[in-house]
Design an enzyme around this catalytic site. Sequence first.
Site, mmCIF file in Angstrom:
data_model
loop_
_atom_site.group_PDB
_atom_site.id
_atom_site.type_symbol
_atom_site.label_atom_id
_atom_site.label_comp_id
_atom_site.label_asym_id
_atom_site.label_seq_id
_atom_site.Cartn_x
_atom_site.Cartn_y
_atom_site.Cartn_z
ATOM 1 N N LYS A 1 0.843 -1.212 0.000
ATOM 2 C CA LYS A 1 0.000 0.000 0.000
ATOM 3 C C LYS A 1 0.871 1.253 0.000
ATOM 4 C CE LYS A 1 -2.032 -0.977 3.946
ATOM 5 N NZ LYS A 1 -1.510 -2.321 4.204
ATOM 6 N N ARG B 1 -2.069 -8.137 13.221
ATOM 7 C CA ARG B 1 -2.536 -7.071 12.322
ATOM 8 C C ARG B 1 -3.316 -7.666 11.149
ATOM 9 N NH1 ARG B 1 3.229 -4.580 11.495
ATOM 10 N NH2 ARG B 1 2.288 -3.614 9.670
ATOM 11 N N ARG C 1 11.153 -5.563 6.145
ATOM 12 C CA ARG C 1 10.990 -4.139 5.809
ATOM 13 C C ARG C 1 11.877 -3.226 6.655
ATOM 14 N NH1 ARG C 1 5.202 -1.496 5.951
ATOM 15 N NH2 ARG C 1 5.237 -2.315 8.066
ATOM 16 N N ARG D 1 -10.445 1.440 7.844
ATOM 17 C CA ARG D 1 -10.144 0.042 8.208
ATOM 18 C C ARG D 1 -11.313 -0.646 8.867
ATOM 19 N NH1 ARG D 1 -3.932 -0.976 9.094
ATOM 20 N NH2 ARG D 1 -3.235 1.035 8.383
ATOM 21 N N ARG E 1 10.401 -1.300 12.287
ATOM 22 C CA ARG E 1 9.272 -0.945 13.158
ATOM 23 C C ARG E 1 9.048 -2.002 14.224
ATOM 24 N NH1 ARG E 1 4.503 0.557 9.043
ATOM 25 N NH2 ARG E 1 3.311 -0.585 10.605
HETATM 26 P P1 AP5 Z 1 4.742 -1.577 2.263
HETATM 27 O O1 AP5 Z 1 4.459 -0.773 1.037
HETATM 28 O O2 AP5 Z 1 5.427 -0.881 3.396
HETATM 29 O O3 AP5 Z 1 3.433 -2.353 2.772
HETATM 30 P P2 AP5 Z 1 2.051 -1.830 3.336
HETATM 31 O O4 AP5 Z 1 0.974 -2.475 2.541
HETATM 32 O O5 AP5 Z 1 2.055 -0.330 3.385
HETATM 33 O O6 AP5 Z 1 2.039 -2.501 4.762
HETATM 34 P P3 AP5 Z 1 1.940 -1.867 6.213
HETATM 35 O O7 AP5 Z 1 2.592 -2.821 7.144
HETATM 36 O O8 AP5 Z 1 2.459 -0.449 6.215
HETATM 37 O O9 AP5 Z 1 0.432 -1.847 6.464
HETATM 38 P P4 AP5 Z 1 -0.262 -1.736 7.847
HETATM 39 O O10 AP5 Z 1 -1.618 -1.452 7.463
HETATM 40 O O11 AP5 Z 1 -0.072 -2.884 8.746
HETATM 41 O O12 AP5 Z 1 0.551 -0.585 8.634
HETATM 42 P P5 AP5 Z 1 0.235 0.944 8.861
HETATM 43 O O13 AP5 Z 1 1.518 1.641 9.039
HETATM 44 O O14 AP5 Z 1 -0.717 1.449 7.856
HETATM 45 O O15 AP5 Z 1 5.640 -2.827 1.821
HETATM 46 C C1 AP5 Z 1 6.116 -3.743 2.784
HETATM 47 C C2 AP5 Z 1 7.515 -4.254 2.411
HETATM 48 O O16 AP5 Z 1 7.427 -5.003 1.204
HETATM 49 C C3 AP5 Z 1 8.552 -3.161 2.171
HETATM 50 O O17 AP5 Z 1 9.783 -3.598 2.624
HETATM 51 C C4 AP5 Z 1 8.533 -2.994 0.641
HETATM 52 O O18 AP5 Z 1 9.784 -2.528 0.176
HETATM 53 C C5 AP5 Z 1 8.227 -4.414 0.196
HETATM 54 N N1 AP5 Z 1 7.431 -4.497 -1.032
HETATM 55 C C6 AP5 Z 1 6.346 -3.731 -1.369
HETATM 56 N N2 AP5 Z 1 5.859 -4.126 -2.568
HETATM 57 C C7 AP5 Z 1 6.638 -5.172 -2.969
HETATM 58 C C8 AP5 Z 1 6.628 -6.018 -4.131
HETATM 59 N N3 AP5 Z 1 5.711 -5.860 -5.110
HETATM 60 N N4 AP5 Z 1 7.557 -7.004 -4.194
HETATM 61 C C9 AP5 Z 1 8.487 -7.176 -3.211
HETATM 62 N N5 AP5 Z 1 8.558 -6.401 -2.108
HETATM 63 C C10 AP5 Z 1 7.631 -5.420 -1.992
HETATM 64 O O19 AP5 Z 1 -0.559 0.905 10.281
HETATM 65 C C11 AP5 Z 1 0.126 0.568 11.461
HETATM 66 C C12 AP5 Z 1 -0.814 0.551 12.649
HETATM 67 O O20 AP5 Z 1 -1.422 1.844 12.820
HETATM 68 C C13 AP5 Z 1 -2.003 -0.418 12.563
HETATM 69 O O21 AP5 Z 1 -1.637 -1.723 12.924
HETATM 70 C C14 AP5 Z 1 -2.967 0.249 13.570
HETATM 71 O O22 AP5 Z 1 -2.572 -0.018 14.906
HETATM 72 C C15 AP5 Z 1 -2.752 1.727 13.326
HETATM 73 N N6 AP5 Z 1 -3.682 2.280 12.336
HETATM 74 C C16 AP5 Z 1 -3.348 2.824 11.134
HETATM 75 N N7 AP5 Z 1 -4.443 3.257 10.481
HETATM 76 C C17 AP5 Z 1 -5.496 2.974 11.301
HETATM 77 C C18 AP5 Z 1 -6.901 3.151 11.166
HETATM 78 N N8 AP5 Z 1 -7.445 3.688 10.066
HETATM 79 N N9 AP5 Z 1 -7.696 2.732 12.201
HETATM 80 C C19 AP5 Z 1 -7.187 2.189 13.306
HETATM 81 N N10 AP5 Z 1 -5.853 1.962 13.483
HETATM 82 C C20 AP5 Z 1 -5.016 2.359 12.480
HETATM 83 MG MG MG Z 2 2.267 1.131 4.953
#
Ligand code: AP5
Ligand code: MG
Length: 202
Positions: free
Chosen positions: A13, A160, A122, A88, A149
């Site tokens: 994402k 998650r 990551r 979410r 992280r």
């Molecule tokens: P990356 O692009 O970083 O993945 P992502 O889909 O963004 O995954 P996240 O872990 O960031 O999602 P998340 O929803 O758990 O975390 P968030 O920070 O939003 O890619 C991942 C890795 O893969 C990287 O190393 C990248 O280089 C690699 N990669 C990417 N594409 C690739 C490909 N095609 N091939 C190979 N490698 C690839 O949220 C964190 C926390 O915040 C949540 O757990 C929650 O506690 C809170 N939170 C956030 N938003 C809310 C909300 N709306 N409501 C309630 N709590 C919330």
């Molecule tokens: Mg992300």
Amino acid sequence: MKIVIMGPQGSGKGTQADLISKRFSIPHIDTGSLLREHIAKKTEIGKIIEKPMMKGELVPPEAVDKIIKLRLEEPDAKKGFVIDGYPRQLEQAEFLDTVTDIDAVIVVDIPEDISVKRISGRRTCRKCAAVFGPDAKKCAECGGELFQRKDDTPEIVKERLKHYREETEPLVEYYKPREIVHVIDGTGTVEEVFKLIMQALS
Ligand code: AP5
Ligand code: MG
């Protein structure tokens, strides 16, 4: 272009939202990064969200709804945006409908084993929050230091993912009647996935 990008942990994402943001010159609004800034600055919101976030749980909707509303009111978001990490839950999707109209929902999907593998490897930039794979030494965007992280361990990623499957994935059904949902295979390379997203948006 008012875009929401959804998908399980590690589906890319953040990676794809950055590319979409550059292609269309629209801001990338990443709720995870915005919440982590609150924790780093020890704000009132930061104090409330730190514990649930570090355990891989969702943070209380009041905290994140307010952050999104304020961010969408900023001038750069007027002509469009790509939101990554929101909504979410059904309540958040309903709230978002009261503040804006979404044109497209991109759902990038990958199986659980790829999620765990990608997230465990990551590395995130301390300065600009850009993400990289396990071999990166410093940030290719700004030269900043990379770190892992605290919620990127396999155990917490599984927690998650549980929230994703139970609470976030059902939002596909919420948006389906509007015919704005595009489900994308996220298992290819970054470039291949981006190409599929561009085809879906054209
Ligand atoms: P990356 O692009 O970083 O993945 P992502 O889909 O963004 O995954 P996240 O872990 O960031 O999602 P998340 O929803 O758990 O975390 P968030 O920070 O939003 O890619 C991942 C890795 O893969 C990287 O190393 C990248 O280089 C690699 N990669 C990417 N594409 C690739 C490909 N095609 N091939 C190979 N490698 C690839 O949220 C964190 C926390 O915040 C949540 O757990 C929650 O506690 C809170 N939170 C956030 N938003 C809310 C909300 N709306 N409501 C309630 N709590 C919330
Ligand atoms: Mg992300």
